[in-house]
Design an enzyme around this catalytic site. Structure first.
Site, PDB file in Angstrom:
ATOM      1  N   HIS A  56       0.851  -1.194   0.000  1.00  0.00           N
ATOM      2  CA  HIS A  56       0.000   0.000   0.000  1.00  0.00           C
ATOM      3  C   HIS A  56       0.888   1.245   0.000  1.00  0.00           C
ATOM      4  O   HIS A  56       2.116   1.135   0.104  1.00  0.00           O
ATOM      5  CB  HIS A  56      -0.933   0.000   1.219  1.00  0.00           C
ATOM      6  CG  HIS A  56      -0.235  -0.232   2.519  1.00  0.00           C
ATOM      7  ND1 HIS A  56       0.675   0.639   3.043  1.00  0.00           N
ATOM      8  CD2 HIS A  56      -0.287  -1.279   3.388  1.00  0.00           C
ATOM      9  CE1 HIS A  56       1.130   0.168   4.180  1.00  0.00           C
ATOM     10  NE2 HIS A  56       0.578  -1.006   4.412  1.00  0.00           N
TER      11      HIS A  56
HETATM   12  P1  TYD Z   1      -1.184  -2.642   7.950  1.00  0.00           P
HETATM   13  O1  TYD Z   1      -0.675  -1.247   7.988  1.00  0.00           O
HETATM   14  O2  TYD Z   1      -2.048  -3.018   6.780  1.00  0.00           O
HETATM   15  O3  TYD Z   1       0.040  -3.659   8.020  1.00  0.00           O
HETATM   16  P2  TYD Z   1       1.183  -3.939   6.951  1.00  0.00           P
HETATM   17  O4  TYD Z   1       1.267  -2.756   6.064  1.00  0.00           O
HETATM   18  O5  TYD Z   1       2.416  -4.131   7.729  1.00  0.00           O
HETATM   19  O6  TYD Z   1       0.847  -5.175   6.205  1.00  0.00           O
HETATM   20  O7  TYD Z   1      -1.937  -2.938   9.306  1.00  0.00           O
HETATM   21  C1  TYD Z   1      -2.470  -4.214   9.631  1.00  0.00           C
HETATM   22  C2  TYD Z   1      -3.627  -4.039  10.594  1.00  0.00           C
HETATM   23  O8  TYD Z   1      -3.218  -3.415  11.805  1.00  0.00           O
HETATM   24  C3  TYD Z   1      -4.750  -3.179  10.030  1.00  0.00           C
HETATM   25  O9  TYD Z   1      -5.980  -3.795  10.382  1.00  0.00           O
HETATM   26  C4  TYD Z   1      -4.646  -1.878  10.766  1.00  0.00           C
HETATM   27  C5  TYD Z   1      -3.979  -2.236  12.070  1.00  0.00           C
HETATM   28  N1  TYD Z   1      -3.081  -1.182  12.548  1.00  0.00           N
HETATM   29  C6  TYD Z   1      -3.441  -0.401  13.634  1.00  0.00           C
HETATM   30  O10 TYD Z   1      -4.534  -0.548  14.194  1.00  0.00           O
HETATM   31  N2  TYD Z   1      -2.582   0.562  14.057  1.00  0.00           N
HETATM   32  C7  TYD Z   1      -1.384   0.772  13.469  1.00  0.00           C
HETATM   33  O11 TYD Z   1      -0.615   1.669  13.889  1.00  0.00           O
HETATM   34  C8  TYD Z   1      -1.023  -0.026  12.325  1.00  0.00           C
HETATM   35  C9  TYD Z   1       0.275   0.173  11.614  1.00  0.00           C
HETATM   36  C10 TYD Z   1      -1.886  -0.997  11.918  1.00  0.00           C
END
Ligand code: TYD
Length: 137
Positions: free
Chosen positions: A54
């Protein structure tokens, strides 16, 4: 501001070498070019998994491999580059508006992410075609 791949920087952090063990540190707006509003970390990643996939509209990030190693591929819509992180004394500064993926996590790797913003679902660009549109490409 629209950032491009050449704005992504591997930043060396201070390293205080000591026979008792080394020490590194980060001060906001000094070693990294933003104020830290949030820290999160990624760990226990099963072999072969990919994180990220993303882009962010506003948040700036700085990622350190506190333990182990992993690769971060940054794509500005025109070109891509993969950075391998495997040291506790450097990290990757990723400004906003860049597509990124994290992969090849080693066993027991620990990715620490410093972010310039609180968590906001609205800040995510989740689909690659939307990212290209956002970049005007
Ligand atoms: P995401 O940013 O999509 O993870 P990655 O990019 O590492 O694959 O986040 C995964 C999940 O965690 C999503 O449901 C949102 C949650 N999240 C939070 O609640 N707070 C945060 O600070 C982050 C980074 C993620």
């Amino acid at each position: 501001m629209k950032f491009i791949l050449s704005d992504v920087k591997l930043i060396n952090l201070p390293k205080i070498e000591d026979p008792r063990g080394n020490l590194s540190f980060i001060e906001e707006e000094k070693h990294i070019p933003f104020k830290i509003e949030r820290t999160y970390w990624i760990y226990d990643v099963p072999g072969g998994e990919i994180r990220g996939g993303h882009a962010f509209k506003k948040q700036l990030e700085f990622i350190v491999a506190l333990s182990g190693s992993f690769d971060i591929t940054i794509d500005d819509g025109i070109e891509k580059k993969t950075f391998s992180l495997n040291r506790s004394y450097n990290g990757l500064y990723i400004p906003c508006g860049l597509w990124r993926e994290m992969e090849n996590f080693s066993t027991n790797s620990l990715a620490m992410v410093l972010s310039s913003t609180l968590y906001s679902e609205e800040d995510y660009i989740l689909e690659y075609p939307d990212f290209l549109k956002y970049k005007g490409l």
